[in-house]
Design a protein around this motif. Structure first.
Motif, mmCIF file in Angstrom:
data_model
loop_
_atom_site.group_PDB
_atom_site.id
_atom_site.type_symbol
_atom_site.label_atom_id
_atom_site.label_comp_id
_atom_site.label_asym_id
_atom_site.label_seq_id
_atom_site.Cartn_x
_atom_site.Cartn_y
_atom_site.Cartn_z
ATOM 1 N N UNK A 1 0.832 -1.204 0.000
ATOM 2 C CA UNK A 1 0.000 0.000 0.000
ATOM 3 C C UNK A 1 0.866 1.253 0.000
ATOM 4 N N UNK A 2 1.943 1.240 0.780
ATOM 5 C CA UNK A 2 2.825 2.406 0.825
ATOM 6 C C UNK A 2 3.462 2.672 -0.535
ATOM 7 N N UNK A 3 3.882 1.603 -1.220
ATOM 8 C CA UNK A 3 4.505 1.766 -2.533
ATOM 9 C C UNK A 3 3.506 2.314 -3.541
ATOM 10 N N UNK A 4 2.273 1.821 -3.480
ATOM 11 C CA UNK A 4 1.271 2.332 -4.416
ATOM 12 C C UNK A 4 0.964 3.793 -4.132
ATOM 13 N N UNK B 1 3.817 5.899 -5.438
ATOM 14 C CA UNK B 1 3.787 5.995 -6.897
ATOM 15 C C UNK B 1 2.697 6.966 -7.352
ATOM 16 N N UNK B 2 1.521 6.907 -6.703
ATOM 17 C CA UNK B 2 0.432 7.820 -7.061
ATOM 18 C C UNK B 2 0.805 9.267 -6.749
ATOM 19 N N UNK B 3 1.482 9.483 -5.632
ATOM 20 C CA UNK B 3 1.898 10.838 -5.269
ATOM 21 C C UNK B 3 2.916 11.386 -6.257
ATOM 22 N N UNK C 1 4.258 14.897 -10.934
ATOM 23 C CA UNK C 1 4.714 15.092 -12.302
ATOM 24 C C UNK C 1 3.645 15.755 -13.160
ATOM 25 N N UNK C 2 2.369 15.400 -12.933
ATOM 26 C CA UNK C 2 1.284 16.006 -13.713
ATOM 27 C C UNK C 2 1.130 17.489 -13.380
ATOM 28 N N UNK C 3 1.364 17.851 -12.105
ATOM 29 C CA UNK C 3 1.280 19.266 -11.742
ATOM 30 C C UNK C 3 2.412 20.073 -12.392
ATOM 31 N N UNK C 4 3.600 19.462 -12.526
ATOM 32 C CA UNK C 4 4.748 20.156 -13.098
ATOM 33 C C UNK C 4 4.686 20.248 -14.607
#
Length: 341
Positions: free
Chosen positions: A324-327, A330-332, A337-340
């Motif tokens: 769960x932490x890895x997912x 990755x989502x964060x 990246x989408x914000x940048x």
């Protein structure tokens, strides 16, 4: 106590980087190695060493850190057997977590803290638990954060029972916010105790592990042990008590301040929670996060943060938390990246 001797193997040993441990009692060796050597296999798999048992001797082959870790784990397990304790898979895992050469520097196993209850001594099963138990012994207020299965609540209850039975506090008060019920609490069947008991069940379970059933029932009837929802704390002054607030991530900032300011003379407080499992309404700040931001660093307040490596339930629990932490990470990262872009 039987002597344990560890010495390098002679030059005729099949490979360098080996040592042998000699244990004092042949009768304890079957319990130490386990049925079909399963405890040795567990140590080999975790540490990457090779173990071979013959009589009262176990040879260890591997790198120096690996051998040191295996030697410390085997010695600790043997001492438990000498003290009349039984060895099982979870106890082997606990010894390995406390001696894993890939982790942070470990305390000598003989120096690790223990909480003594009438059902025996409760020792740490990870380095994080060892640090937590040390804080529980030294501080009047402790915050414990971390994922499920790290023993945050269980060890706090153990410390509370130990202090109650030794006379260092007069009562234990255990509390939780009943967040899931919310405003619907009044519509649940039964009286108030029956309405809130499902939310307090984990606290009852921990107490049942520490005290005989008849003693627990008697102490609850006399008020020496009280289990109540957080809302019942308002307006009280809690003196000469050991008070635990569990699932504190589900308090609001106002509730947390109310709870912390109940502290009276001779009282210890422990606040436990997992900031990754907040069930509050959207846009409501967790009282646990707010308290840490406000209070961390104040003299007399201890804070311990458990990691996934401190999970002491079934090994799958640790892997589930990691997944769960890895997912989430990755989502964060994707969102960043989408914000940048």
């Amino acid at each position: 106590m039987s002597q344990i001797i560890a010495a390098p193997l002679p030059a005729s040993a099949p490979r360098p980087g080996s040592l042998t441990m000699t244990f004092g009692s042949n009768s304890l060796m079957p319990l130490l190695v386990g049925d079909h050597d399963r405890h040795l296999a567990r140590i080999e798999q975790r540490l990457g060493v090779r173990l071979a048992c013959r009589g009262n001797r176990i040879s260890i082959s591997g790198t120096a850190p690996q051998m040191a870790a295996a030697e410390a784990a085997l010695a600790a397990l043997y001492r438990q057997l000498e003290q009349g304790e039984m060895i099982d898979g979870p106890k082997v895992d606990a010894a390995l977590r406390l001696t894993d050469p890939a982790g942070e520097p470990r305390l000598p196993l003989s120096d690790l803290p223990a909480i003594r209850t009438r059902k025996g001594a409760i020792g740490p099963r990870s380095q994080g638990q060892a640090a937590y138990m040390d804080l529980l012994a030294r501080h009047e207020m402790v915050f414990a954060l971390g994922p499920a299965g790290t023993g945050k609540t269980y060890l706090a209850v153990a410390q509370a029972v130990a202090m109650l039975t030794s006379g260092r506090v007069e009562r234990i008060i255990l509390s939780r916010p009943a967040v899931e019920a919310g405003e619907r609490l009044g519509f649940l069947p039964g009286d108030m105790k029956e309405k809130v008991d499902p939310y307090l069940r984990p606290l009852y379970d921990a107490l049942n592990d520490m005290l005989p059933g008849d003693q627990l029932t008697r102490r609850m009837a006399t008020g020496e042990i009280e289990i109540a929802p957080l809302a019942f704390m308002r307006g009280r002054t809690l003196s000469h008590a050991f008070v635990i607030l569990d699932e504190a991530q589900n308090t609001t900032a106002v509730q947390m301040k109310m709870f912390l300011t109940r502290m009276g003379e001779g009282t210890r407080m422990v606040v436990t929670g997992d900031l990754s499992q907040i069930d509050l309404p959207p846009n409501t700040r967790s009282g646990l996060a707010d308290a840490l931001e406000t209070l961390e660093g104040i003299q007399g307040i201890g804070v311990t943060r458990f990691s996934n490596s401190d999970v002491v339930r079934h090994p799958l629990v640790g892997r589930i938390v990691d997944a769960y932490d890895q997912r989430h990470a990755a989502a964060s990262e994707l969102a960043r990246e989408q914000r940048l872009s």
